[in-house]
Design a protein around this motif. Structure first.
Motif, PDB file in Angstrom:
ATOM      1  N   SER A  71       0.855  -1.190   0.000  1.00  0.00           N
ATOM      2  CA  SER A  71       0.000   0.000   0.000  1.00  0.00           C
ATOM      3  C   SER A  71       0.884   1.231   0.000  1.00  0.00           C
ATOM      4  O   SER A  71       1.999   1.206   0.527  1.00  0.00           O
ATOM      5  CB  SER A  71      -0.936  -0.001   1.214  1.00  0.00           C
ATOM      6  N   ASP A  72       0.385   2.324  -0.576  1.00  0.00           N
ATOM      7  CA  ASP A  72       1.119   3.586  -0.641  1.00  0.00           C
ATOM      8  C   ASP A  72       0.678   4.470   0.522  1.00  0.00           C
ATOM      9  O   ASP A  72      -0.479   4.868   0.622  1.00  0.00           O
ATOM     10  CB  ASP A  72       0.847   4.287  -1.977  1.00  0.00           C
ATOM     11  N   VAL A  73       1.619   4.771   1.389  1.00  0.00           N
ATOM     12  CA  VAL A  73       1.346   5.559   2.590  1.00  0.00           C
ATOM     13  C   VAL A  73       2.205   6.803   2.544  1.00  0.00           C
ATOM     14  O   VAL A  73       3.382   6.741   2.161  1.00  0.00           O
ATOM     15  CB  VAL A  73       1.663   4.724   3.857  1.00  0.00           C
ATOM     16  N   PRO A  74       1.667   7.983   2.913  1.00  0.00           N
ATOM     17  CA  PRO A  74       2.506   9.183   2.957  1.00  0.00           C
ATOM     18  C   PRO A  74       3.687   9.004   3.896  1.00  0.00           C
ATOM     19  O   PRO A  74       3.579   8.398   4.964  1.00  0.00           O
ATOM     20  CB  PRO A  74       1.541  10.257   3.473  1.00  0.00           C
ATOM     21  N   GLY A  75       4.825   9.537   3.482  1.00  0.00           N
ATOM     22  CA  GLY A  75       6.027   9.452   4.303  1.00  0.00           C
ATOM     23  C   GLY A  75       6.908   8.266   4.006  1.00  0.00           C
ATOM     24  O   GLY A  75       7.843   8.004   4.768  1.00  0.00           O
ATOM     25  N   THR A  76       6.671   7.543   2.917  1.00  0.00           N
ATOM     26  CA  THR A  76       7.506   6.404   2.564  1.00  0.00           C
ATOM     27  C   THR A  76       8.077   6.599   1.166  1.00  0.00           C
ATOM     28  O   THR A  76       7.415   7.153   0.287  1.00  0.00           O
ATOM     29  CB  THR A  76       6.709   5.087   2.592  1.00  0.00           C
ATOM     30  N   CYS A  77       9.308   6.149   0.975  1.00  0.00           N
ATOM     31  CA  CYS A  77       9.955   6.249  -0.329  1.00  0.00           C
ATOM     32  C   CYS A  77      10.979   5.135  -0.450  1.00  0.00           C
ATOM     33  O   CYS A  77      11.671   4.804   0.526  1.00  0.00           O
ATOM     34  CB  CYS A  77      10.626   7.609  -0.515  1.00  0.00           C
ATOM     35  N   LEU A  78      11.074   4.572  -1.631  1.00  0.00           N
ATOM     36  CA  LEU A  78      11.983   3.468  -1.898  1.00  0.00           C
ATOM     37  C   LEU A  78      13.271   3.990  -2.530  1.00  0.00           C
ATOM     38  O   LEU A  78      13.233   4.896  -3.370  1.00  0.00           O
ATOM     39  CB  LEU A  78      11.328   2.449  -2.829  1.00  0.00           C
ATOM     40  N   THR A  79      14.393   3.415  -2.116  1.00  0.00           N
ATOM     41  CA  THR A  79      15.685   3.730  -2.716  1.00  0.00           C
ATOM     42  C   THR A  79      16.455   2.439  -2.914  1.00  0.00           C
ATOM     43  O   THR A  79      16.058   1.379  -2.397  1.00  0.00           O
ATOM     44  CB  THR A  79      16.491   4.702  -1.844  1.00  0.00           C
ATOM     45  N   VAL A  80      17.547   2.505  -3.658  1.00  0.00           N
ATOM     46  CA  VAL A  80      18.402   1.343  -3.901  1.00  0.00           C
ATOM     47  C   VAL A  80      19.821   1.732  -3.513  1.00  0.00           C
ATOM     48  O   VAL A  80      20.394   2.682  -4.064  1.00  0.00           O
ATOM     49  CB  VAL A  80      18.352   0.894  -5.376  1.00  0.00           C
ATOM     50  N   THR A  81      20.368   1.018  -2.543  1.00  0.00           N
ATOM     51  CA  THR A  81      21.730   1.262  -2.084  1.00  0.00           C
ATOM     52  C   THR A  81      22.672   0.223  -2.684  1.00  0.00           C
ATOM     53  O   THR A  81      22.243  -0.831  -3.167  1.00  0.00           O
ATOM     54  CB  THR A  81      21.812   1.201  -0.552  1.00  0.00           C
ATOM     55  N   LEU A  82      23.946   0.507  -2.632  1.00  0.00           N
ATOM     56  CA  LEU A  82      24.968  -0.413  -3.126  1.00  0.00           C
ATOM     57  C   LEU A  82      25.802  -0.905  -1.944  1.00  0.00           C
ATOM     58  O   LEU A  82      26.452  -0.106  -1.265  1.00  0.00           O
ATOM     59  CB  LEU A  82      25.874   0.260  -4.161  1.00  0.00           C
ATOM     60  N   GLU A  83      25.758  -2.195  -1.687  1.00  0.00           N
ATOM     61  CA  GLU A  83      26.623  -2.835  -0.708  1.00  0.00           C
ATOM     62  C   GLU A  83      27.734  -3.521  -1.481  1.00  0.00           C
ATOM     63  O   GLU A  83      27.570  -4.621  -1.978  1.00  0.00           O
ATOM     64  CB  GLU A  83      25.844  -3.843   0.139  1.00  0.00           C
ATOM     65  N   GLY A  84      28.872  -2.833  -1.620  1.00  0.00           N
ATOM     66  CA  GLY A  84      29.894  -3.314  -2.525  1.00  0.00           C
ATOM     67  C   GLY A  84      29.437  -3.112  -3.959  1.00  0.00           C
ATOM     68  O   GLY A  84      29.155  -2.005  -4.391  1.00  0.00           O
ATOM     69  N   ARG A  85      29.325  -4.190  -4.709  1.00  0.00           N
ATOM     70  CA  ARG A  85      28.783  -4.125  -6.063  1.00  0.00           C
ATOM     71  C   ARG A  85      27.353  -4.641  -6.123  1.00  0.00           C
ATOM     72  O   ARG A  85      26.792  -4.779  -7.205  1.00  0.00           O
ATOM     73  CB  ARG A  85      29.658  -4.950  -7.006  1.00  0.00           C
ATOM     74  N   ARG A  86      26.768  -4.903  -4.967  1.00  0.00           N
ATOM     75  CA  ARG A  86      25.457  -5.538  -4.913  1.00  0.00           C
ATOM     76  C   ARG A  86      24.383  -4.506  -4.606  1.00  0.00           C
ATOM     77  O   ARG A  86      24.431  -3.840  -3.567  1.00  0.00           O
ATOM     78  CB  ARG A  86      25.459  -6.609  -3.830  1.00  0.00           C
ATOM     79  N   PRO A  87      23.375  -4.343  -5.479  1.00  0.00           N
ATOM     80  CA  PRO A  87      22.292  -3.400  -5.197  1.00  0.00           C
ATOM     81  C   PRO A  87      21.259  -4.009  -4.255  1.00  0.00           C
ATOM     82  O   PRO A  87      20.845  -5.157  -4.429  1.00  0.00           O
ATOM     83  CB  PRO A  87      21.697  -3.124  -6.584  1.00  0.00           C
ATOM     84  N   LEU A  88      20.858  -3.234  -3.255  1.00  0.00           N
ATOM     85  CA  LEU A  88      19.854  -3.671  -2.292  1.00  0.00           C
ATOM     86  C   LEU A  88      18.795  -2.580  -2.165  1.00  0.00           C
ATOM     87  O   LEU A  88      19.124  -1.422  -1.917  1.00  0.00           O
ATOM     88  CB  LEU A  88      20.470  -3.948  -0.922  1.00  0.00           C
ATOM     89  N   ALA A  89      17.544  -2.954  -2.355  1.00  0.00           N
ATOM     90  CA  ALA A  89      16.447  -1.997  -2.199  1.00  0.00           C
ATOM     91  C   ALA A  89      16.146  -1.809  -0.722  1.00  0.00           C
ATOM     92  O   ALA A  89      16.173  -2.763   0.064  1.00  0.00           O
ATOM     93  CB  ALA A  89      15.209  -2.491  -2.938  1.00  0.00           C
ATOM     94  N   ALA A  90      15.863  -0.578  -0.333  1.00  0.00           N
ATOM     95  CA  ALA A  90      15.542  -0.248   1.054  1.00  0.00           C
ATOM     96  C   ALA A  90      14.442   0.802   1.073  1.00  0.00           C
ATOM     97  O   ALA A  90      14.453   1.729   0.261  1.00  0.00           O
ATOM     98  CB  ALA A  90      16.776   0.255   1.801  1.00  0.00           C
TER      99      ALA A  90
END
Length: 486
Positions: free
Chosen positions: A310-329
């Motif tokens: 569900s889409d709730v105000p105050g939330t946003c998705l990003t993708v970080t890099l742990e080394g060469r590995r992308p992880l969504a957070a």
């Protein structure tokens, strides 16, 4: 004539006294720190340069009779042309744990010594016991030596995580000579020692875990590993600041140094290689620790996202890099009116100083009213987001929470926020967008100018934002006119 004579005699006596003083100074023993090389004229318990305890020892100084080491003709290992060297002996063998093999660079190399460090309770022993059992199931003889627990305690854990195999041999020892005796008797294909700080040598003074003991134990195990082509995995303790305990020469002696990290209240564990002579140091292994053991996570992004429901105000998705590995957070922000003179700024999994900077930029450059608001920011699933690429997601989550308007459905935001309100480029945008498209995201906001060298995945609409104002317009969903507070 007498005055000049007395003057010459006085000069002679002074010269003699100076020579004797110089001779005594030359004979006086010096002391040197084994960690950083700091020297002192007398022994002290703590190094004055690196502040290490127990690392100052007596320095014999250079010999006066010339070098004592003489040349010896190499009979066993003569120098050969480099193209004649056999490389098969240095080929890595898989351990059976894909995430561990990813970090090690393919597996364990014969004769390699790996140091695995981590905080107490993070799961080091559980991981290595599982690795030892998997290696035993492939027909290899494995010797697991524990110095911290009894054999019965290790047996109970092995039964809980299904790590029982006849080829896995267990011994509870703390004496180095006995450990080497087990190696001679068993002739294993893999040795696991848990931990190196609990084993001591009778030939060296000092308590187990001391500088001299750790150095002696590690040197003896490295010699056995190289002479037998035996891979050895050592468990190491860490200090309060998270670094490997013991002398820094310990990290220089071993071939691979791995850090096992994880929050106590999270099931996620991350394995990083800070030193690797046989592979890369920018790979990260992800594990899930539960009561049934520890398993590798080939796709850990699902642990850190919940906004796909569900889409709730105050939330946003990003993708970080742990080394060469992308992880969504997923970043969540709650903005509420403050009832105290100094509004609260509370974070969990996010750097507090980065959040303070992003809020200041929002208030100064966009006129967002945040000075009288409490701001609570957290990540989902215990993820830790510390890289600057998550700044844009922090800003969009804060504005979304302040205006009570959700961001676009399926949106991912990647970018660094500057003090002037600009969005700066970040590395690895291509891998981040590919991970976002794989997770089903349909819209992305990235810094301006990044699409010139990045291939946009199919089904993903990418918007380039030069500054925060453009990013907010592109990120927040259109407001219903009947809603009307914005």
């Amino acid at each position: 004539m007498s005055a000049p004579g007395r003057s010459v005699h006085a000069v002679s006596q002074t010269t003699t006294r100076r020579a004797r003083t110089a001779d005594k100074s030359a004979e006086r023993p010096g002391f040197r720190c084994t960690e950083c090389g700091w020297t002192a004229t007398k022994w002290v318990g703590r190094c004055g340069e690196c502040q290490e305890w127990g690392s100052v020892v007596e320095d014999a100084g250079p010999g006066s009779g010339g070098p004592r080491t003489v040349a010896v003709a190499p009979t066993r290992n003569p120098a050969r042309p480099i193209h004649e060297i056999d490389v098969e002996s240095a080929a890595a063998r898989p351990t059976g744990v894909d995430e561990l093999d990813r970090v090690l660079g393919g597996g364990l190399v014969p004769g390699a010594v790996v140091l695995l460090a981590g905080e107490p309770g993070v799961g080091k022993s559980t991981l290595l016991l599982d690795v030892a059992a998997r290696a035993a199931r492939t027909g290899r003889r494995v010797l697991y030596v524990t110095g911290e627990e009894s054999a019965a305690q290790v047996r109970l854990r092995a039964g809980r995580i299904h790590a029982l195999d006849p080829a896995l041999l267990l011994a509870a020892e703390t004496d180095l000579g006995t450990v080497l005796g087990h190696v001679e008797a068993v002739d294993p294909d893999l040795l696991v020692l848990d931990s190196v700080q609990t084993v001591s040598s009778a030939q060296v003074d000092g308590a187990p875990g001391g500088v001299s003991q750790v150095r002696e134990v590690t040197a003896a195990l490295i010699t056995a590993a190289k002479s037998r082509a035996l891979p050895v995995v050592l468990v190491g303790h860490v200090t309060k600041d998270g670094s490997v305990a013991g002398p820094r020469t310990l990290e220089h002696l071993v071939d691979v140094v791995c850090q096992f990290e994880g929050e106590r209240h999270s099931r996620l564990r991350l394995l990083r290689a800070t030193k690797n002579r046989y592979g890369p140091t920018d790979e990260v292994g992800c594990f899930d620790l539960s009561e049934h053991g520890i398993v590798g996570l080939a796709d850990p992004s699902g642990l850190f996202t919940s906004r796909l429901v569900s889409d709730v105000p105050g939330t946003c998705l990003t993708v970080t890099l742990e080394g060469r590995r992308p992880l969504a957070a997923e970043v969540q922000a709650l903005v509420a009116p403050s009832v105290v003179p100094n509004p609260r700024r509370t974070t969990s999994g996010v750097d507090g100083s980065r959040l303070a900077m992003v809020l200041a930029v929002l208030q100064r450059r966009l006129g967002a009213r945040l000075a009288d608001q409490d701001v609570y920011v957290s990540t989902v699933g215990g993820a830790r987001v510390v890289e600057p690429a998550a700044d844009l997601a922090l800003a969009l989550a804060a504005v979304s929470g302040r205006e009570n308007v959700p961001v676009h459905a399926g949106l991912v935001a990647v970018g660094e926020v500057g003090l002037a309100g600009e969005i700066r480029p970040v590395p690895g945008v291509g891998r981040r967008l590919a991970e976002a498209a794989r997770l089903g995201c349909s819209r992305a906001v990235v810094p301006a100018g990044t699409l010139a060298e990045v291939a946009v995945p199919d089904g993903l609409r990418v918007v380039e934002a030069p500054d925060l104002a453009a990013a907010v317009l592109a990120g927040l969903a259109p407001q219903d006119p009947a809603d009307g507070s914005r």
